[in-house]
Motif scaffolding. Structure first.
Motif, short mmCIF file in Angstrom:
data_model
loop_
_atom_site.label_atom_id
_atom_site.label_comp_id
_atom_site.label_asym_id
_atom_site.label_seq_id
_atom_site.Cartn_x
_atom_site.Cartn_y
_atom_site.Cartn_z
N SER A 1 2.00 1.90 -3.49
CA SER A 1 0.87 2.41 -4.27
C SER A 1 0.57 3.86 -3.93
O SER A 1 0.36 4.70 -4.81
CB SER A 1 -0.36 1.53 -4.01
OG SER A 1 -1.49 2.00 -4.72
N ASP B 1 3.81 -5.61 -10.40
CA ASP B 1 3.09 -6.50 -9.50
C ASP B 1 2.47 -7.57 -10.37
O ASP B 1 2.79 -7.67 -11.56
CB ASP B 1 2.03 -5.73 -8.68
CG ASP B 1 1.01 -5.03 -9.56
OD1 ASP B 1 0.10 -5.71 -10.03
OD2 ASP B 1 1.15 -3.81 -9.78
N THR C 1 0.88 -9.56 -4.99
CA THR C 1 0.02 -8.40 -4.75
C THR C 1 -0.42 -7.83 -6.10
O THR C 1 0.30 -7.93 -7.10
CB THR C 1 0.74 -7.30 -3.95
OG1 THR C 1 1.82 -6.76 -4.71
CG2 THR C 1 1.24 -7.84 -2.62
N VAL D 1 -4.39 -4.50 -3.70
CA VAL D 1 -3.75 -3.43 -2.94
C VAL D 1 -4.23 -2.09 -3.48
O VAL D 1 -4.17 -1.84 -4.69
CB VAL D 1 -2.21 -3.50 -3.05
CG1 VAL D 1 -1.58 -2.28 -2.42
CG2 VAL D 1 -1.70 -4.77 -2.39
N CYS D 2 -4.72 -1.24 -2.58
CA CYS D 2 -5.14 0.11 -2.96
C CYS D 2 -4.48 1.10 -2.02
O CYS D 2 -4.65 1.01 -0.80
CB CYS D 2 -6.66 0.25 -2.88
SG CYS D 2 -7.23 1.94 -3.16
N ARG E 1 0.84 -1.21 0.00
CA ARG E 1 0.00 0.00 0.00
C ARG E 1 0.87 1.25 0.00
O ARG E 1 0.53 2.25 -0.63
CB ARG E 1 -0.93 0.02 1.22
CG ARG E 1 -2.15 -0.85 1.09
CD ARG E 1 -3.24 -0.42 2.06
NE ARG E 1 -2.77 -0.37 3.43
CZ ARG E 1 -2.83 -1.38 4.30
NH1 ARG E 1 -3.37 -2.53 3.91
NH2 ARG E 1 -2.39 -1.26 5.53
N TYR F 1 6.62 0.89 -11.96
CA TYR F 1 5.33 1.56 -12.18
C TYR F 1 5.51 2.78 -13.09
O TYR F 1 4.65 3.06 -13.95
CB TYR F 1 4.74 2.00 -10.84
CG TYR F 1 4.23 0.87 -9.98
CD1 TYR F 1 2.94 0.39 -10.13
CD2 TYR F 1 5.04 0.28 -9.02
CE1 TYR F 1 2.45 -0.65 -9.34
CE2 TYR F 1 4.58 -0.75 -8.22
CZ TYR F 1 3.29 -1.22 -8.39
OH TYR F 1 2.81 -2.24 -7.61
N SER G 1 -1.86 -4.24 -7.50
CA SER G 1 -2.19 -2.84 -7.24
C SER G 1 -3.31 -2.37 -8.15
O SER G 1 -3.66 -3.01 -9.14
CB SER G 1 -0.96 -1.96 -7.46
OG SER G 1 0.07 -2.30 -6.57
#
Length: 703
Positions: A403, A487, A560, A527-528, A400, A451, A562
């Motif tokens: 993220s 992820d 996980t 996951v947020c 998290r 990312y 995201s």
């Protein structure tokens, strides 16, 4: 130890077993430290990539590994603002920084200092008050008030001493943010114990040398009751303290945790502002200093605990507990009223003289039940899943964190043109200090960089779709390939979106199949990091893998999932149905946002429902009706059964639009209505309902 009664050895072993069972063991302690240090690097990196010259450090129980689920410890985050510099000698003055001279004299409380403001252009005192937080003392010096940082505090926070604690955030344990000035040379008060000739085995000479070389900080709080309370700044030696805690044995850690549990059970409910956990930590360190290391064993835990409690009792009785590094600073000065002190001593005496019976009433983490079971030789004496549960919580917390900090970076690009957004992204990815990174900093950078690669590739692809630039499209794919394993799903879903929006349905289907194969529903956790919400129970297999593996960075990439985020300059790579999420807010809705809701300007969706949505759209184009209906059912099932979706309302909005395309308008309306029940404001469901009503009216009129 020959004079110690047998029951004390037996009780010590039972206590050690119970503490192991609730997660106070070497494996969980080290896992806590690794993941919190990684989180510390991720937070610092995200701030620095955004151009903020600051370092964020995590201190306290969570990074030390000296907490449990039942203690509900806060997370202490210290923000060192690097554009400031606290000096003790004029030679330390730095050009380009705002410098303050540390003043420690007989009028300043031990462990505290005054900060004299200096000129920016030369190592000379400031002679004119320059702002509202300046104060001229009787000697004519311009001093900085300790309220200086109040102006930068979160409007939703409440100040506790130097810290600003987030309030009213659902499902979040307290976060204490402590802004601080760095001091690169240890104050004279903090060097005293380091300069003494020591023959003890702990701390070792290497440990002393390390502590001597660590930085200090000054934080904005004065000693209560001091004549200088408004202008005193507390000297923080948190770095050195954390290092010492990292060098404790597991028995010493268990002893400290038990002290905190005793505090929580017997002292804090009746005398909340008397004995603090920091006092217990200081007492523990003093006890370790004056005992042999071989005295701290599993079969002597009860004896060590009794010794620490007796020392604590004496400290309270004498109202004297010297800070470990700054011995002139008495932590217990003025802490006990004449009414409370006898009662506190009586309570401590009861615990000490109970011969362990007091431990059987500690409800924290069910210590009372587990210890009673252990003493009666009942099996199992504690739930075997607690350490695995903790391991799962720790890994998901870091996921998290990644993220959240990635979203912060995206928020800096969301309103930029595609060209400027690409430049900003490239600047982030080519951060020039990477050669100076520690190993853990490099791991943090690589986690975020994946990312960023997906986002840069998607921006380039979106520009290509608009400009029909084939060369740009090739560059876009090369970047997106670097971000595929950020992820288990989000990077691949970004690539699948690009293929779908360019009409390459064959490749879209291949990627979606690969994601579905990799996305093990019994293991992968959604996951947020967009906002804080209370998560449901995590998967047992996820927790088990987290506990068994020491390669957390690898696990983050493979178990996980995201959220998938699209900023506005990626709009051409975002399916039309999802584009509405970028414009979810009416003018009235903006009044119901806070400063952490910048994600609402983006299109954000959980990976699993988005996977099924893309499958639905892909199979629709391919004319495969059975597969299309399966995907539609999977979206609905995920919305109903997955407890940890951060954007359930967005998934419902996508499902509603699918239902419209199926010409099932009644079901579509129900989806939008459910979505509004989850998030009544800042929800594109309002747009969809208006369009749906228009469609129904036109249908009725045409009929």
């Amino acid at each position: 130890m020959s004079g110690i009664p047998d029951y004390a050895h037996n009780l010590s072993l039972k206590m050690s077993q119970v503490m192991d069972g609730i997660g106070v063991n070497e494996k969980i302690v080290m896992k806590r430290r690794r993941l919190r240090l990684l989180n510390e690097s991720i937070i610092t990196l995200s701030h620095q990539l955004r151009g903020e010259d600051a370092n964020i450090f995590i201190f306290g129980s969570k990074i030390e590994g000296t907490t449990t689920l039942g203690l509900h410890s806060d997370t202490d985050c210290l923000t060192s603002v690097n554009k400031f510099n606290v000096i003790q000698d004029w030679s330390e003055w730095e050009n380009g920084k705002r410098n303050f001279l540390m003043i420690q004299d007989e009028y300043v409380s031990p462990g505290y200092c005054l900060l004299q403001e200096l000129r920016d252009d030369a190592p000379l005192p400031l002679v004119v008050e320059s702002h509202g937080n300046s104060y001229r003392d009787r000697m004519g010096r311009i001093l900085l008030k300790n309220t200086f940082f109040n102006v930068v505090a979160n409007v939703n926070s409440v100040r506790h001493g130097p810290a600003h604690t987030n309030q009213g955030v659902s499902g979040v344990t307290g976060l204490d943010f402590v802004p601080a000035f760095p001091c690169h040379v240890r104050p004279v008060q903090a060097r005293h114990w380091l300069n003494q000739h020591r023959e003890e085995l702990w701390p070792t000479s290497d440990m002393i040398q390390y502590c001597n070389n660590t930085r200090c900080f000054v934080v904005g709080v004065g000693r209560k009751g001091s004549v200088n309370e408004a202008v005193e700044w507390r000297i923080s030696t948190s770095f050195a303290e954390r290092f010492l805690m990292f060098n404790l044995s597991i028995t010493q850690i268990r002893c400290y945790v038990l002290m905190k549990m005793i505090l929580k059970t017997f002292i804090t409910p009746r005398f909340p502002d008397s004995i603090s956990s920091f006092m217990c930590k200081t007492v523990l360190i003093h006890c370790i200093l004056y005992t042999r290391s071989d005295a701290w064993k599993e079969n002597t835990l009860f004896i060590c605990l009794s010794f620490c409690l007796s020392t604590l009792y004496n400290c309270v009785h004498n109202e004297y507990c010297p800070h470990f590094f700054i011995t002139q600073n008495n932590l217990m000065s003025g802490k006990f009223s004449p009414e409370s002190k006898p009662l506190i001593l009586k309570t401590l005496r009861y615990v000490i003289e109970s011969n362990g019976k007091a431990l059987l009433v500690i409800e924290c983490d069910n210590i009372d039940k587990y210890l009673q079971s252990s003493l009666n030789d009942f099996i199992p004496m504690h739930p075997h899943f607690i350490p695995t549960l903790i391991a799962g919580q720790l890994l998901k917390c870091d996921a998290r964190g990644i993220s959240t900090n990635f979203n912060f970076l995206l928020s800096k690009m969301n309103d930029l043109s595609p060209r400027l957004a690409m430049q900003k992204n490239l600047t982030f990815m080519s951060y020039h200090h990477i050669e100076n990174y520690t190993n853990i900093d490099k791991k943090a950078y690589l986690l975020i960089a994946r990312y960023l690669c997906s986002t840069l590739g998607s921006i380039l692809a979106s520009s290509n779709i608009y400009q029909q630039d084939h060369l740009t499209y090739k560059k876009a794919l090369s970047f997106m390939l670097l971000g595929l394993d950020s992820d288990v799903a989000s990077g691949k879903l970004k690539l699948a979106s690009v293929f779908y929006c360019t009409g390459d349905i064959w490749r879209t289907e291949i990627i979606l199949k690969n994601i579905e194969e990799c996305y093990d529903l019994s293991v992968v956790e959604p996951v947020c990091g967009c906002y804080h919400f209370k998560n449901g129970a995590k998967r047992e297999r996820f927790n088990k893998l987290c506990y068994e593996s020491n390669e957390e960075c690898t696990l983050l990439r493979y178990i996980t999932a995201s959220c998938v985020c699209f900023i506005r300059c990626e709009i051409n790579c975002c399916p039309l149905e999802l584009q509405h999420e970028m414009f979810r807010s009416t003018q009235e809705d903006f009044a119901y946002r806070n400063k952490d809701d910048e994600w609402m300007n983006m299109a954000v969706v959980d990976s699993l429902p988005y996977l099924y949505f893309l499958q639905y759209k892909t199979y629709s184009r391919l004319g495969r009706q059975d597969d299309k209906q399966t995907a539609l059912s999977n979206i609905a099932r995920t919305i109903d059964v997955e407890p940890n979706l951060g954007h359930r309302e967005t998934a419902l909005n996508l499902l509603g639009q699918c239902m419209e395309q199926e010409n099932n308008l009644e079901s579509a309306f129900k989806c939008y209505a459910r979505s509004l029940q989850i998030r009544g404001r800042n929800n594109s469901a309002k747009i969809h309902i208006c369009k749906l009503l228009n469609k129904l009216i036109n249908r009725k009129y045409n009929n």
